[in-house]
Design a protein around this motif. Structure first.
Motif, PDB file in Angstrom:
ATOM      1  N   TYR A   1       0.838  -1.209   0.000  1.00 44.24           N
ATOM      2  CA  TYR A   1       0.000   0.000   0.000  1.00 44.24           C
ATOM      3  C   TYR A   1       0.871   1.256   0.000  1.00 44.24           C
ATOM      4  O   TYR A   1       2.074   1.195   0.308  1.00 44.24           O
ATOM      5  CB  TYR A   1      -0.958  -0.005   1.194  1.00 44.24           C
TER       6      TYR A   1
ATOM      7  N   ARG B   1       0.921   5.597   0.954  1.00 46.55           N
ATOM      8  CA  ARG B   1       0.283   6.744   1.572  1.00 46.55           C
ATOM      9  C   ARG B   1       1.278   7.905   1.622  1.00 46.55           C
ATOM     10  O   ARG B   1       2.383   7.769   2.187  1.00 46.55           O
ATOM     11  CB  ARG B   1      -0.166   6.374   2.990  1.00 46.55           C
TER      12      ARG B   1
ATOM     13  N   HIS C   1       1.321  12.496   2.063  1.00 48.17           N
ATOM     14  CA  HIS C   1       0.499  13.602   2.560  1.00 48.17           C
ATOM     15  C   HIS C   1       0.560  14.843   1.693  1.00 48.17           C
ATOM     16  O   HIS C   1      -0.352  15.646   1.708  1.00 48.17           O
ATOM     17  CB  HIS C   1       0.933  13.981   3.979  1.00 48.17           C
TER      18      HIS C   1
ATOM     19  N   GLU D   1       9.745  14.975  -0.353  1.00 45.96           N
ATOM     20  CA  GLU D   1       8.581  15.577  -1.013  1.00 45.96           C
ATOM     21  C   GLU D   1       8.316  16.988  -0.512  1.00 45.96           C
ATOM     22  O   GLU D   1       8.706  17.368   0.586  1.00 45.96           O
ATOM     23  CB  GLU D   1       7.347  14.690  -0.821  1.00 45.96           C
TER      24      GLU D   1
ATOM     25  N   ASN E   1       7.186   3.785  -2.128  1.00 45.69           N
ATOM     26  CA  ASN E   1       7.381   3.368  -0.734  1.00 45.69           C
ATOM     27  C   ASN E   1       8.676   3.915  -0.149  1.00 45.69           C
ATOM     28  O   ASN E   1       9.143   3.449   0.894  1.00 45.69           O
ATOM     29  CB  ASN E   1       7.326   1.849  -0.605  1.00 45.69           C
TER      30      ASN E   1
ATOM     31  N   ARG F   1      14.214   4.610   3.663  1.00 45.56           N
ATOM     32  CA  ARG F   1      13.128   5.019   4.547  1.00 45.56           C
ATOM     33  C   ARG F   1      13.435   4.581   5.970  1.00 45.56           C
ATOM     34  O   ARG F   1      14.197   3.630   6.196  1.00 45.56           O
ATOM     35  CB  ARG F   1      11.794   4.426   4.119  1.00 45.56           C
TER      36      ARG F   1
ATOM     37  N   LYS G   1       9.569   8.268   4.541  1.00 43.06           N
ATOM     38  CA  LYS G   1      10.009   7.748   3.236  1.00 43.06           C
ATOM     39  C   LYS G   1      10.917   8.755   2.552  1.00 43.06           C
ATOM     40  O   LYS G   1      10.889   9.942   2.868  1.00 43.06           O
ATOM     41  CB  LYS G   1       8.790   7.492   2.354  1.00 43.06           C
TER      42      LYS G   1
ATOM     43  N   TYR H   1      -2.305  12.806  13.885  1.00 40.08           N
ATOM     44  CA  TYR H   1      -1.633  11.589  14.356  1.00 40.08           C
ATOM     45  C   TYR H   1      -1.552  11.575  15.881  1.00 40.08           C
ATOM     46  O   TYR H   1      -0.543  11.155  16.459  1.00 40.08           O
ATOM     47  CB  TYR H   1      -0.272  11.406  13.684  1.00 40.08           C
TER      48      TYR H   1
HETATM   49  N1  LIG Z   1       8.228  11.271   3.405  1.00 44.00           N
HETATM   50  C1  LIG Z   1       7.071  10.781   3.856  1.00 44.00           C
HETATM   51  N2  LIG Z   1       7.097   9.672   4.614  1.00 44.00           N
HETATM   52  C2  LIG Z   1       5.945   9.151   5.086  1.00 44.00           C
HETATM   53  C3  LIG Z   1       4.696   9.766   4.836  1.00 44.00           C
HETATM   54  C4  LIG Z   1       4.692  10.948   4.034  1.00 44.00           C
HETATM   55  O1  LIG Z   1       3.642  11.537   3.747  1.00 44.00           O
HETATM   56  N3  LIG Z   1       5.902  11.417   3.572  1.00 44.00           N
HETATM   57  N4  LIG Z   1       3.557   9.232   5.379  1.00 44.00           N
HETATM   58  C5  LIG Z   1       3.698   8.313   6.514  1.00 44.00           C
HETATM   59  C6  LIG Z   1       2.485   7.572   6.775  1.00 44.00           C
HETATM   60  S1  LIG Z   1       1.279   8.352   7.691  1.00 44.00           S
HETATM   61  C7  LIG Z   1       2.316   6.276   6.366  1.00 44.00           C
HETATM   62  S2  LIG Z   1       0.898   5.440   6.712  1.00 44.00           S
HETATM   63  C8  LIG Z   1       3.411   5.563   5.683  1.00 44.00           C
HETATM   64  C9  LIG Z   1       2.955   4.773   4.478  1.00 44.00           C
HETATM   65  O2  LIG Z   1       3.998   3.993   3.994  1.00 44.00           O
HETATM   66  P1  LIG Z   1       3.940   3.326   2.559  1.00 44.00           P
HETATM   67  O3  LIG Z   1       3.458   4.368   1.589  1.00 44.00           O
HETATM   68  O4  LIG Z   1       5.289   2.814   2.242  1.00 44.00           O
HETATM   69  O5  LIG Z   1       2.966   2.191   2.653  1.00 44.00           O
HETATM   70  O6  LIG Z   1       4.457   6.436   5.280  1.00 44.00           O
HETATM   71  C10 LIG Z   1       4.846   7.337   6.283  1.00 44.00           C
HETATM   72  N5  LIG Z   1       6.020   8.019   5.845  1.00 44.00           N
END
Ligand SMILES: Nc1nc2c(c(=O)[nH]1)N[C@H]1C(S)=C(S)[C@@H](COP(=O)(O)O)O[C@H]1N2
Ligand SMILES: [Mo]
Length: 431
Positions: free
Chosen positions: A100, A102, A104, A205, A247, A252, A265, A286
């Motif tokens: 999956y 995700r 922001h 990002e 991902n 990460r 990430k 959060y």
């Molecule tokens: N750089 C970055 N890392 C991030 C995020 C993000 O928006 N930007 N979102 C976080 C959140 S809330 C989640 S749920 C996970 C999702 O990880 P995935 O996309 O590898 O499944 O990344 C996390 N790390």
């Protein structure tokens, strides 16, 4: 396989853990085949036992195909949020292509020039670091850990009353074998100065988020005295491959046992802070009520009676992956009921199955133990002895004695869902 201290894990092991080489090859051929047939979004056909046979497991959304990905369920496109379909959870490790996604902010990296890219470690340290990917791989000892990445809002669509935010089904989670370097080794190499309290993480990002206050930078921090600091790794491999772009390529953060909001990430900046981080992502979202299980009521929130604290460790959960209710089961046919379980608090030690809506429980067989932060598969043989509808249920227990329950539960952001999961199935005469 327990947490492993060597950098490499054999390809054979991974293929096996991902469900066998043949199945894996079949999967990787799928996206191009489907893309050719459909051109674009793929809509599943209704189930054979009626359109409402299985409405609750995954999110309701179209299937989409992103680079390096199989068809996944789209939640939103800006920011990108994609859910993993149910059947990928039949294996303890979730394939990278099905994992999956995700983000922001809308401006996510879609290419990284590794000859320019550096991981910076700065702030309250004796010696700032700027490490290339090859520095990371060569100068520090590689470690591997199997760990569940779960969004705090996984299963949010089940909350009553409903809460705003991405309406995830159960697929905002995945398990992977991550390989990288210990955060602690990096901090030691930079030599953290006394008076430091937290360490902050930021990825590549940029751009707008859903609201102005949530825009332009996504920042998360961990307390330096949190024991998880010793287990956290900066990962450059996921299931024995580079991380997919979506991902977090090239590296990460992996914070075992904690919700993945901390798993930054495309990690590029690590900052040692002298003051606690009070940015939007730490204090305004959060966050969960500072109560047992993070439970509260809409009234208490409205009346300002709730103290909110950052979400942290993942409570215990378990799932039935198959049967999924999409077809009838013939009377007296032995069916293998299969699923997964995990807990951020400790090893899963028991998974119980019920075919009468949770009145009577029976122990299931647990799969291989890949370490305390991994998915643990379970299975049991079930022979239905009467025709009609059954409500199957599953309940897990961890080594700390945490067990799932049916108790009602609510919080304003829709985090920490871990109630007992159910699956309705229909048994009919074998014809
Ligand atoms: N750089 C970055 N890392 C991030 C995020 C993000 O928006 N930007 N979102 C976080 C959140 S809330 C989640 S749920 C996970 C999702 O990880 P995935 O996309 O590898 O499944 O990344 C996390 N790390
Ligand atoms: Mo998340």
């Amino acid at each position: 396989m327990p947490e492993k201290d060597s950098g490499k894990i054999s390809r054979r092991f991974l293929l096996k853990a991902l469900g066998g080489g043949a199945a894996w090859l079949g999967l990787s051929k799928l996206p191009s085949a489907l893309a050719q047939v459909s051109g674009q979004a793929i809509k599943p056909l209704p189930g054979f036992t009626g359109p409402d046979a299985n409405p609750y497991w995954g999110a309701a959304g179209p299937f989409v195909i992103y680079p390096q990905k199989l068809p996944l369920i789209q939640i939103t496109d800006r920011p990108v949020q994609l859910e993993t379909p149910r059947h990928y959870f039949l294996t303890p490790f979730t394939p990278n292509a099905a994992f999956y996604v995700r983000w922001h902010l809308e401006g996510i990296p879609n290419a990284v020039n590794l000859s320019k890219w550096r991981l910076f470690l700065e702030g309250n340290v004796e010696k700032s670091l700027a490490l290339s990917l090859s520095d990371l791989m060569k100068q520090f000892k590689p470690v591997s850990i199997a760990a569940v990445n779960q969004c705090s809002g996984n299963s949010r669509s089940r909350f009553q009353p409903r809460v705003p935010g991405a309406q995830w089904g159960n697929g905002a989670m995945g398990n992977a074998l991550f390989t990288g370097v210990r955060l602690k080794d990096l901090l030691n190499s930079a030599r953290v100065r006394t008076g430091s309290v937290q360490v902050q993480f930021e990825g590549l990002e940029k751009g707008r988020g859903l609201t102005d206050s949530a825009s332009y930078r996504f920042l998360k921090s961990l307390h330096l005295n949190d024991p998880v600091i010793h287990e956290t790794i900066v990962a450059y491999e996921m299931n024995g491959e580079p991380l997919p772009m979506l991902n977090g390529f090239p590296v990460r953060l992996v914070v075992p046992g904690k919700f993945s909001t901390f798993w930054i990430k495309a990690l590029t900046w690590i900052r040692v802070l002298k003051e606690p981080d009070t940015n939007f992502w730490m204090t305004k979202t959060y966050c969960v009520p500072d109560t047992p299980r993070g439970n509260t009521t809409p009234e208490d929130v409205k009346n300002g009676r709730v103290n909110m604290v950052p979400v942290g460790t993942m409570p215990i959960r378990s799932f039935i992956v198959t049967p999924d209710g999409s077809g009838k089961i013939p009377l007296e046919m032995p069916v293998t009921v299969r699923g997964i379980a995990f807990s951020g608090y400790g090893r899963v030690v028991k998974v119980e199955f019920s075919d009468d809506d949770g009145k009577a429980w029976k122990k299931t067989r647990l799969g291989v133990d890949y370490g305390r932060y991994s998915f643990r598969t379970w299975e049991t043989t079930w022979i239905p002895k009467r025709i009609g509808k059954y409500m199957l249920a599953v309940q897990a227990t961890d080594e700390k004695g945490n067990v799932q329950s049916d108790e009602d539960y609510w919080n304003p952001k829709g985090y920490l869902w871990n109630k007992i999961e159910r699956q309705e199935v229909t048994v009919d005469v074998a014809q």
